[in-house]
Structure formats: C-alpha cells, structure tokens
Design a protein around this motif. Structure first.
Motif, PDB file in Angstrom:
ATOM      1  N   TYR A 158      -5.605   9.057  10.240  1.00  0.00           N
ATOM      2  CA  TYR A 158      -6.445   8.867   9.055  1.00  0.00           C
ATOM      3  C   TYR A 158      -6.582  10.145   8.226  1.00  0.00           C
ATOM      4  CZ  TYR A 158      -7.575   4.077  10.138  1.00  0.00           C
ATOM      5  OH  TYR A 158      -7.495   2.727  10.350  1.00  0.00           O
ATOM      6  N   ASP A 159      -6.527  11.305   8.840  1.00  0.00           N
ATOM      7  CA  ASP A 159      -6.495  12.535   8.050  1.00  0.00           C
ATOM      8  C   ASP A 159      -5.266  12.550   7.143  1.00  0.00           C
ATOM      9  OD1 ASP A 159      -8.845  13.697   8.934  1.00  0.00           O
ATOM     10  OD2 ASP A 159      -7.879  15.029  10.382  1.00  0.00           O
TER      11      ASP A 159
ATOM     12  N   ALA B 136      -5.525   9.613   4.304  1.00  0.00           N
ATOM     13  CA  ALA B 136      -6.853   9.438   3.708  1.00  0.00           C
ATOM     14  C   ALA B 136      -6.820   9.228   2.196  1.00  0.00           C
ATOM     15  CB  ALA B 136      -7.744  10.627   4.055  1.00  0.00           C
TER      16      ALA B 136
ATOM     17  N   TYR C 172      -5.137   5.906   1.227  1.00  0.00           N
ATOM     18  CA  TYR C 172      -5.983   4.799   1.683  1.00  0.00           C
ATOM     19  C   TYR C 172      -7.184   4.617   0.759  1.00  0.00           C
ATOM     20  CZ  TYR C 172      -8.870   2.031   4.916  1.00  0.00           C
ATOM     21  OH  TYR C 172      -9.652   1.063   5.479  1.00  0.00           O
ATOM     22  N   ALA C 173      -7.834   5.718   0.413  1.00  0.00           N
ATOM     23  CA  ALA C 173      -9.003   5.642  -0.467  1.00  0.00           C
ATOM     24  C   ALA C 173      -8.638   5.055  -1.821  1.00  0.00           C
ATOM     25  CB  ALA C 173      -9.623   7.020  -0.627  1.00  0.00           C
TER      26      ALA C 173
ATOM     27  N   GLY D 242     -14.716   5.592   7.046  1.00  0.00           N
ATOM     28  CA  GLY D 242     -13.556   5.877   6.219  1.00  0.00           C
ATOM     29  C   GLY D 242     -13.943   6.624   4.953  1.00  0.00           C
ATOM     30  N   PRO D 243     -13.382   6.248   3.796  1.00  0.00           N
ATOM     31  CA  PRO D 243     -13.674   6.954   2.549  1.00  0.00           C
ATOM     32  C   PRO D 243     -14.991   6.550   1.899  1.00  0.00           C
ATOM     33  CG  PRO D 243     -12.049   5.256   2.138  1.00  0.00           C
ATOM     34  CD  PRO D 243     -12.306   5.252   3.620  1.00  0.00           C
TER      35      PRO D 243
ATOM     36  N   ASP E 119     -17.678   9.238  10.389  1.00  0.00           N
ATOM     37  CA  ASP E 119     -16.262   8.937  10.601  1.00  0.00           C
ATOM     38  C   ASP E 119     -15.605  10.021  11.439  1.00  0.00           C
ATOM     39  OD1 ASP E 119     -14.263   6.772   9.456  1.00  0.00           O
ATOM     40  OD2 ASP E 119     -13.160   8.656   9.632  1.00  0.00           O
TER      41      ASP E 119
ATOM     42  N   SER F 260     -12.564  11.074  11.086  1.00  0.00           N
ATOM     43  CA  SER F 260     -11.618  11.848  10.286  1.00  0.00           C
ATOM     44  C   SER F 260     -12.332  12.801   9.324  1.00  0.00           C
ATOM     45  CB  SER F 260     -10.721  10.897   9.490  1.00  0.00           C
ATOM     46  OG  SER F 260     -10.076  11.561   8.422  1.00  0.00           O
TER      47      SER F 260
ATOM     48  N   ARG G  78     -11.049  14.490   6.962  1.00  0.00           N
ATOM     49  CA  ARG G  78     -10.528  14.300   5.608  1.00  0.00           C
ATOM     50  C   ARG G  78     -11.163  13.080   4.952  1.00  0.00           C
ATOM     51  NH1 ARG G  78      -9.511  15.894   0.809  1.00  0.00           N
ATOM     52  NH2 ARG G  78      -7.633  15.036  -0.181  1.00  0.00           N
ATOM     53  N   MET G  79     -11.358  12.004   5.704  1.00  0.00           N
ATOM     54  CA  MET G  79     -12.049  10.836   5.162  1.00  0.00           C
ATOM     55  C   MET G  79     -13.468  11.204   4.736  1.00  0.00           C
ATOM     56  SD  MET G  79     -10.353   7.946   4.931  1.00  0.00           S
ATOM     57  CE  MET G  79      -9.043   6.925   5.635  1.00  0.00           C
TER      58      MET G  79
END
Length: 234
Positions: free
Chosen positions: A14-15, A18, A21-22, A61-62, A80, A82, A84-85
């Motif tokens: 997920y990093d 991210a 995905y966002a 998540g984001p 979360d 992650s 980065r998320m």
C-alpha cells in the motif's frame, strides 16, 4: 517482537500504490448508494448510543470513508498500517485526524470507542490470525458500541499482481458472512444486521456489510427480595 511477514508485505504494497489508489477511488462513494446507506445507518446508531461518540475507521487507506463519516457528523479518526496512505489522507482531509497503526495493536484505551469501522481492512489477515483482530475490535469498543465490517464475499482469494504497473503483489482474501459472524460472536459481540449485495460495475463478487454491537452493561432490574407472609390475624 518481530513483525509478521504479512504485515510487512501489506504495508509495502500500500505504500507503493498509495497515490494511484487514492486517485482511482477518490470519488467512488458517489456511485455506491448501498455503501452510503450502510454508513449512514452506522452513524445514526452510533449517535443514538452517544451523541458525542468517538469513532475510528480501522484500516482507513487514503481516508475517503473516514472523511465521509466525518461529514455524517461523527467524531472520527483514521488508522492505517501504511504511512504513505496516512500521509495522503492528512493532506486530502486536514479536518480529520489520521495516524499509523495496526489492527493487532490499536492506539485506543479499553472501551474508548463507541463506533469502529473496518471497511475492507480485514481482508489481508490470514484466517488463523483473524480472532486476534476481532478481540482487539472488542477491546476498544465501549459497552453498547457498534462495529461495521465490509468485505468481498467468496472462498478463493484474489491475487493482485503489479497494480497500476507497480512491481508489488498481494492476496485479497474473500470471506463468507457466516464465518465473519462466527468471529464476531467469538469476540463476545452481538450481530445486529447483515447486508449482501450483488456485484456492481467492475466488481467480481458480492459485497457484504455486517453490523455488530458490544453488549451493554447489565441493566436488568434486580430481583426483589421475597415478601414475608403476613402474620395470621388473631
């Protein structure tokens, strides 16, 4: 303690994806009326239990669902795995607090939350470790607190390889509602509703939404002491 490999793999996955995905799912809620209805019901139930209730999305998540819950009037924060998320969520929704954390060790005191949402976030945990996650959900919920779960229905996992062109892969575990209900009850929670809808758009499987509640403190009236029979009249 050494971190389990599946957590390390999930975080790295997920990093890496991210930002893409966002962007891909930023406005997804606009075309998901069932999702919006379930989240609105959850918000109503939480507010009915306690108007100033503290709520968290666990595996945010984001941050789009966390932000949606905030818009429904909940005092909510996102957690979360992650970093980065979490960074992207903070940038997109500065009015909502977000922090890094794991479903296995949530940053809340016992009974701190009146509401908890796990929106497609239990799907990367191996089956044998899920009871630990549900025990953690039960720990952080106050008596009367509500838990909302969302997941894909099925038996076979989806192996996702090189999403958005990135050199990463991950298993997405589909689950049967009956099995998730067993986990809910095993953690000492009470099932209150189950919604399953058919696939829509690009979805490949049915989607499930389960609501559960932590039992409230015992409020049953105490049993009155027996009344002694009246003495016979002379």
């Amino acid at each position: 303690m050494t971190e389990p490999d599946f957590l390390t793999t999930t975080r790295a996955f997920y990093d890496t994806i991210a930002a893409d995905y966002a962007d891909r799912f930023r406005d997804a809620m606009d075309t998901m009326p069932t999702d919006r209805a379930v989240l609105a019901l959850f918000a109503d139930l939480v507010r009915a239990e306690r108007p100033d209730a503290r709520t968290a999305e666990l595996g945010c998540g984001p941050g789009r669902v966390t932000s949606h819950l905030h818009g429904l009037g909940l005092d909510v924060r996102g957690i979360d795995l992650s970093p980065r998320m979490v960074e992207l969520a903070r940038a997109a929704y500065p009015e909502v607090p977000f922090e890094v954390g794991s479903l296995f060790d949530l940053p809340f005191r016992d009974g701190e939350l009146t509401g908890a949402v796990a929106w497609y976030s239990i799907i990367h945990t191996p089956a044998e470790r899920l009871p630990e996650v549900f025990a953690e959900f039960a720990r952080v919920l106050a008596p009367g607190g509500r838990l909302l779960l969302a997941f894909q229905v099925g038996d076979e996992p989806l192996y996702l390889e090189e999403p958005f062109g990135h050199p990463v892969s991950l298993d997405f575990r589909r689950l049967r509602p009956e099995r998730v209900e067993e986990l809910v009850r095993g953690a000492g929670l009470l099932m209150t509703s189950r919604t399953v809808r058919e696939p829509d758009g690009e979805e490949r499987t049915p989607q499930a939404y389960l609501l559960a509640r932590k039992p409230a403190a015992d409020r049953r009236p105490s049993v009155a002491a027996p009344v002694a029979p009246a003495a016979p009249s002379s």
